[in-house]
Write an enzyme that holds these catalytic residues in place. Structure first.
Site, PDB file in Angstrom:
ATOM      1  CD  GLU A   1      -1.216  -2.283   2.230  1.00 42.57           C
ATOM      2  OE1 GLU A   1      -1.945  -2.815   3.082  1.00 42.57           O
ATOM      3  OE2 GLU A   1      -0.014  -2.599   2.057  1.00 42.57           O
TER       4      GLU A   1
ATOM      5  CG  LEU B   1      16.725 -36.371   6.370  1.00 42.22           C
ATOM      6  CD1 LEU B   1      17.186 -36.064   7.787  1.00 42.22           C
ATOM      7  CD2 LEU B   1      17.339 -35.381   5.392  1.00 42.22           C
TER       8      LEU B   1
ATOM      9  CB  SER C   1      20.255 -45.860  -5.890  1.00 38.35           C
ATOM     10  OG  SER C   1      21.064 -44.708  -5.776  1.00 38.35           O
TER      11      SER C   1
END
Length: 367
Positions: free
Chosen positions: A54, A274, A170
């Site tokens: 504003e 984790l 992986s």
């Protein structure tokens, strides 16, 4: 009731708000309309310590130019003095006759601007384009409500629930479409979190990248959690954002510190240890599971102990979406609603076990 001109101005204010940064303060936009509906000025909040939307808009006008005007703002004008003064008072002093805003301010310290405006004789209209405004600052309001960032826990797995083959390899369980999706979601987060075990074993860059390997424009702050040292030549040290290191296993304390830095969305992608810790602590608001149509067998489970000793204690989830990404499947799920105060998300666990002090929080990084 808001006029068509005011609704259009609110939509413009929402566009302006998106120019501002995510962080400790909400993204807010403002448009000042003349008594005949013409746009006099526009503004948005550019970050902590700068003028609110504003005031940013009013600053572009000559003294007295806003008298009799309408201010259209995406969030209720604030009613407190922090680094800047109260916006409600600034609008009153500028002689604004009417204020239209989308959302009530959810914070105790800043709320009350609407009441102050009305007490000064300013006409106030609220709730205009509220859904769009809520969607824009949903993460910020969630942090204010829960006291911590929104946490997404992600992992990739084989069809039989393994994160890696028995020899530890992986890359890559999932295909290129799934990997592109992951990087897009990294870019949408404020922080990406990994454990020291994953950092030491896999040396991830923790960046958000395009298919050709180039860095995307938006990059999450890399966060490494754990008491083991991160090697000085680790890839995370070459991240375009300065990494944060937390030598602790106290996840609520880490999230509290991140919230204090303006982090609203956390993307946990740091390996089974984790991921399991966040799930066990009840700190996962959303789970992303990328499932590849391969079988690995063995002991390398995607998720370990999450505190479920018996089926009666199973963590029940609600699947919110299923998506095929090439040959892979993405499952997005959230915890079943359990507490209205958390908006149906997981409830934050205590910072320490009863009778034991919380581990010390050591942050060796600098945002």
């Amino acid at each position: 009731m808001a006029s068509a001109v005011e609704i259009d101005a609110m939509r413009r204010a929402l566009q302006l708000a998106r120019r501002g940064p995510r962080g400790l303060n909400p993204q807010v936009g403002a448009v000042i309309l003349s008594p005949t509906g013409e746009t006099l000025a526009e503004g948005y909040h550019r970050g902590a310590g700068t003028a609110h939307a504003e005031v940013d808009a009013l600053s572009q006008l000559a003294p007295g130019a806003a008298r009799g005007a309408t201010a259209v703002v995406t969030l209720e004008p604030c009613n407190h003095t922090g680094r800047t003064g109260p916006c409600a008072l600034a609008l009153i002093d500028a002689g604004v006759d009417r204020v239209v805003f989308a959302l009530d301010d959810p914070t105790d310290t800043a709320a009350g601007g609407a009441a102050r405006l009305r007490a000064a004789g300013v006409e106030v209209e609220s709730g205009v384009e509220a859904d769009a405004a809520e969607a824009l600052i949903h993460d910020w309001t969630a942090v204010k409500r829960t006291g911590r960032p929104h946490v997404t826990v992600k992992w990739a797995q084989s069809l039989d629930g393994r994160a890696a083959a028995d020899d530890g390899t992986s890359q890559w369980i999932t295909g290129p479409d799934a990997r592109r999706d992951v990087h897009a979601r990294r870019a949408a987060a404020d922080a990406i979190v990994a454990g020291t075990g994953t950092v030491r074993a896999d040396d991830p860059a923790l960046t958000a990248r395009a298919a050709d390997g180039s860095l995307l424009e938006a990059q999450p702050v890399p966060v490494v959690i754990g008491t083991r040292e991160t090697p000085p030549d680790a890839a995370v040290h070459r991240h375009p954002r300065s990494p944060l290191f937390y030598a602790t296993h106290d996840l609520p304390a880490v999230l509290d510190d991140l919230a204090g830095r303006g982090v609203q969305r956390v993307f946990v992608e740091g390996g089974p240890t984790l991921a399991s810790a966040f799930l066990r602590a009840g700190l996962a608001d959303e789970v992303l599971v990328y499932v590849a149509p391969v079988l690995l067998g063995g002991s390398r489970l995607a998720v370990g102990d999450i505190g479920v000793p018996t089926i009666a204690d199973a963590r029940r989830l609600v699947v919110t979406s299923l998506q095929t990404l090439g040959d892979d499947l993405l499952i997005v799920a959230r915890p079943e609603p359990s507490d209205p105060a958390t908006g149906g998300h997981a409830v934050t666990a205590p910072t320490a076990e009863p009778g034991r002090p919380a581990p010390a929080l050591t942050n060796r990084g600098d945002a």
